[in-house]
Design an enzyme around this catalytic site. Structure first.
Site, PDB file in Angstrom:
ATOM      1  N   CYS A  82     -16.326  -4.471   3.510  1.00  0.00           N
ATOM      2  CA  CYS A  82     -16.422  -3.210   4.262  1.00  0.00           C
ATOM      3  C   CYS A  82     -17.550  -2.317   3.758  1.00  0.00           C
ATOM      4  O   CYS A  82     -17.877  -1.315   4.397  1.00  0.00           O
ATOM      5  CB  CYS A  82     -15.109  -2.445   4.183  1.00  0.00           C
ATOM      6  N   HIS A 127     -15.675   5.520   4.650  1.00  0.00           N
ATOM      7  CA  HIS A 127     -15.069   4.337   5.277  1.00  0.00           C
ATOM      8  C   HIS A 127     -13.670   4.714   5.752  1.00  0.00           C
ATOM      9  O   HIS A 127     -12.880   5.312   5.015  1.00  0.00           O
ATOM     10  CB  HIS A 127     -15.021   3.212   4.239  1.00  0.00           C
ATOM     11  N   ASN A 169      -9.169   0.523  10.802  1.00  0.00           N
ATOM     12  CA  ASN A 169     -10.197   0.100   9.855  1.00  0.00           C
ATOM     13  C   ASN A 169     -11.106  -0.920  10.539  1.00  0.00           C
ATOM     14  O   ASN A 169     -10.701  -2.049  10.790  1.00  0.00           O
ATOM     15  CB  ASN A 169      -9.521  -0.509   8.625  1.00  0.00           C
TER      16      ASN A 169
HETATM   17  O1  UT7 Z   1     -11.352  -1.785   3.958  1.00  0.00           O
HETATM   18  C1  UT7 Z   1     -10.664  -2.133   2.802  1.00  0.00           C
HETATM   19  C2  UT7 Z   1      -9.412  -2.814   3.211  1.00  0.00           C
HETATM   20  N1  UT7 Z   1      -8.177  -2.449   2.657  1.00  0.00           N
HETATM   21  C3  UT7 Z   1      -7.601  -1.232   2.559  1.00  0.00           C
HETATM   22  O2  UT7 Z   1      -8.184  -0.216   2.707  1.00  0.00           O
HETATM   23  C4  UT7 Z   1      -6.149  -1.196   2.213  1.00  0.00           C
HETATM   24  C5  UT7 Z   1      -5.785  -0.269   1.112  1.00  0.00           C
HETATM   25  N2  UT7 Z   1      -4.309  -0.196   1.008  1.00  0.00           N
HETATM   26  C6  UT7 Z   1      -3.590   0.561   1.843  1.00  0.00           C
HETATM   27  O3  UT7 Z   1      -4.112   1.259   2.707  1.00  0.00           O
HETATM   28  C7  UT7 Z   1      -2.090   0.589   1.649  1.00  0.00           C
HETATM   29  O4  UT7 Z   1      -1.766  -0.064   0.442  1.00  0.00           O
HETATM   30  C8  UT7 Z   1      -1.313  -0.064   2.829  1.00  0.00           C
HETATM   31  C9  UT7 Z   1      -1.414   0.805   4.053  1.00  0.00           C
HETATM   32  C10 UT7 Z   1      -1.856  -1.455   3.128  1.00  0.00           C
HETATM   33  C11 UT7 Z   1       0.173  -0.169   2.441  1.00  0.00           C
HETATM   34  O5  UT7 Z   1       0.701   1.115   2.151  1.00  0.00           O
HETATM   35  P1  UT7 Z   1       1.583   1.345   0.859  1.00  0.00           P
HETATM   36  O6  UT7 Z   1       1.998   2.752   0.870  1.00  0.00           O
HETATM   37  O7  UT7 Z   1       0.757   0.880  -0.306  1.00  0.00           O
HETATM   38  O8  UT7 Z   1       2.832   0.447   1.140  1.00  0.00           O
HETATM   39  P2  UT7 Z   1       3.397  -0.788   0.304  1.00  0.00           P
HETATM   40  O9  UT7 Z   1       2.484  -1.970   0.425  1.00  0.00           O
HETATM   41  O10 UT7 Z   1       3.707  -0.304  -1.077  1.00  0.00           O
HETATM   42  O11 UT7 Z   1       4.735  -1.087   1.058  1.00  0.00           O
HETATM   43  C12 UT7 Z   1       5.818  -0.153   1.053  1.00  0.00           C
HETATM   44  C13 UT7 Z   1       6.936  -0.730   1.875  1.00  0.00           C
HETATM   45  C14 UT7 Z   1       7.318  -2.168   1.508  1.00  0.00           C
HETATM   46  O12 UT7 Z   1       8.689  -2.290   1.656  1.00  0.00           O
HETATM   47  P3  UT7 Z   1       9.666  -2.241   0.373  1.00  0.00           P
HETATM   48  O13 UT7 Z   1       9.211  -3.367  -0.503  1.00  0.00           O
HETATM   49  O14 UT7 Z   1       9.437  -0.887  -0.250  1.00  0.00           O
HETATM   50  O15 UT7 Z   1      11.020  -2.414   0.965  1.00  0.00           O
HETATM   51  C15 UT7 Z   1       6.628  -2.995   2.554  1.00  0.00           C
HETATM   52  O16 UT7 Z   1       7.277  -4.218   2.779  1.00  0.00           O
HETATM   53  O17 UT7 Z   1       6.535  -0.769   3.256  1.00  0.00           O
HETATM   54  C16 UT7 Z   1       6.738  -2.096   3.763  1.00  0.00           C
HETATM   55  N3  UT7 Z   1       5.725  -2.345   4.790  1.00  0.00           N
HETATM   56  C17 UT7 Z   1       5.898  -1.978   6.064  1.00  0.00           C
HETATM   57  N4  UT7 Z   1       6.922  -1.381   6.714  1.00  0.00           N
HETATM   58  C18 UT7 Z   1       6.760  -1.139   8.028  1.00  0.00           C
HETATM   59  C19 UT7 Z   1       4.497  -2.909   4.641  1.00  0.00           C
HETATM   60  N5  UT7 Z   1       3.877  -2.920   5.818  1.00  0.00           N
HETATM   61  C20 UT7 Z   1       4.703  -2.355   6.715  1.00  0.00           C
HETATM   62  C21 UT7 Z   1       4.616  -2.080   8.090  1.00  0.00           C
HETATM   63  N6  UT7 Z   1       5.659  -1.468   8.702  1.00  0.00           N
HETATM   64  N7  UT7 Z   1       3.498  -2.387   8.825  1.00  0.00           N
END
Ligand code: UT7
Length: 342
Positions: A116, A256, A286
């Protein structure tokens, strides 16, 4: 401050496919909710390509608009740099497909793959070609079809991405400072955090790679998030220092567009009010390499960006990689017959 003749952006364009995928649409595909996506990412909807469209289609659309905005014809382009993590094919370069389609008969063309961060790297490289005196007009385009490599069964990634392209025409300036500072960086020790594992020379396509869903994006979102909230602010501050500009003199911060929480954290680090931050992640998601030029073009066409404004671009992504650039907007390009030598 950078040495050599000033180089600025003299034309801008962007292009997104018409089709929109909303959070409500995603609720029907994976176990997610509009509320989760909005609160964790800031995204409400994204544009996605139809079957048969690819990154070059988006790049061509954005490039034509940038040429029109610059008021020049394609034969004036000396070099095309296309930054993309989702090229049409492994080869030929997507930039060559763009070169032919827009009729840039006098241009060299190559692709850059820096996740990215690619658009910032491409701006940096394009600027050096002009500063060295080798070229006068460089087309830099960031184009991405991430939804083509999205695993629609993986809710942790499929809600994040959209498709689009943004293009900028670079030329030497006789008035104005143009690009004033760049900062590029990489941390390959984090390469495994964001990958598309198969289809390259390490793991060629096979029945096994397809069955294992290894032709889709894989990401450790938490780790990338932790990296991003630090690096966006740090890289911007370093680029500002190199440019000799104080953060309080920044007119607009154009980061970004990966996640609103990452953008907010970077703005806090730079002590910038959100009215000086360009945000469109809510409507585009994104779009990887396309996100900075897409946000810039939108703000420019809305009349938000004025002559002499100081802009900071910053991006991070797979690699891990990052890049930031400081630009004084506007200026006056050299006339066609005028010498590029200072
Ligand atoms: O261009 C560069 C590319 N990458 C990025 O910029 C990504 C950077 N990372 C992020 O933006 C964030 O880490 C995410 C948006 C991907 C995830 O957000 P988070 O606040 O870090 O959530 P998490 O991965 O810690 O997940 C929290 C919970 C989990 O459930 P449990 O284990 O707490 O029960 C996930 O399974 O949210 C769950 N989860 C979802 N729930 C509903 C993960 N994805 C989803 C979803 N809908 N789409």
């Amino acid at each position: 401050m950078l040495n050599g003749i000033p180089v600025g952006i003299v034309g801008l364009g962007s292009y997104v496919p018409d089709k929109i995928l909303t959070n409500a649409d995603l609720e029907k595909i994976v176990d997610t909710t509009d509320e989760w996506i909005k609160t964790r990412t800031g995204i409400s909807e994204r544009h996605i390509v139809e079957e048969g469209m690819s990154s070059s289609d988006l790049a061509i659309g954005a490039s034509k608009r940038a040429l029109e905005d610059a008021g020049i014809t394609a034969d004036k382009i000396d070099l095309i740099i296309c930054s993309t993590a989702t090229p049409d094919m492994m080869f030929p370069a997507t930039s060559c497909i763009v070169q032919d389609a827009i009729g840039a008969h006098n241009a060299g063309a190559f692709d850059m793959e820096v996740g990215c961060s690619g658009f910032i790297y491409a701006l940096t490289v394009g600027t050096q070609f002009i500063k060295s005196g080798m070229y006068r007009t460089v087309l830099v385009v960031g184009a991405e079809c991430l939804t083509r490599v999205t695993d629609w069964a993986d809710r942790s990634t499929c809600v994040l991405f959209g498709d689009g392209a943004g293009a900028a025409i670079l030329q030497p300036l006789k008035k104005g400072r143009g690009f004033m500072g760049f900062e590029l960086g990489s941390r390959g020790s984090g390469a495994n955090l964001l990958t598309l594992p198969a289809g390259g020379s390490k793991k060629p396509a096979s029945h096994e790679t397809v069955n294992n869903r290894e032709h889709y994006i894989r990401m450790d979102g938490n780790e990338v998030y932790k990296f991003a909230v630090v690096i966006m602010g740090e890289a911007s501050l370093k680029a500002l220092e190199k440019a000799g500009v104080n953060p309080e003199d920044v007119s607009y911060f154009i980061p970004h567009q990966a996640n609103i929480r990452i953008i907010n954290a970077a703005a806090r680090r730079l002590k910038l009010d959100m009215d000086r931050v360009i945000v469109n992640v809510d409507r585009f998601g994104n779009t990887s390499c396309a996100s900075v030029p897409l946000a810039l073009d939108e703000a420019y066409r809305a009349g938000r960006i004025k002559e002499g404004d100081i802009l900071v671009f910053v991006a991070f992504g797979a690699g891990l990689s990052w890049g930031a650039a400081v630009l004084e907007w506007g200026g006056e390009p050299l006339e066609e017959g005028e010498s590029i030598c200072q």
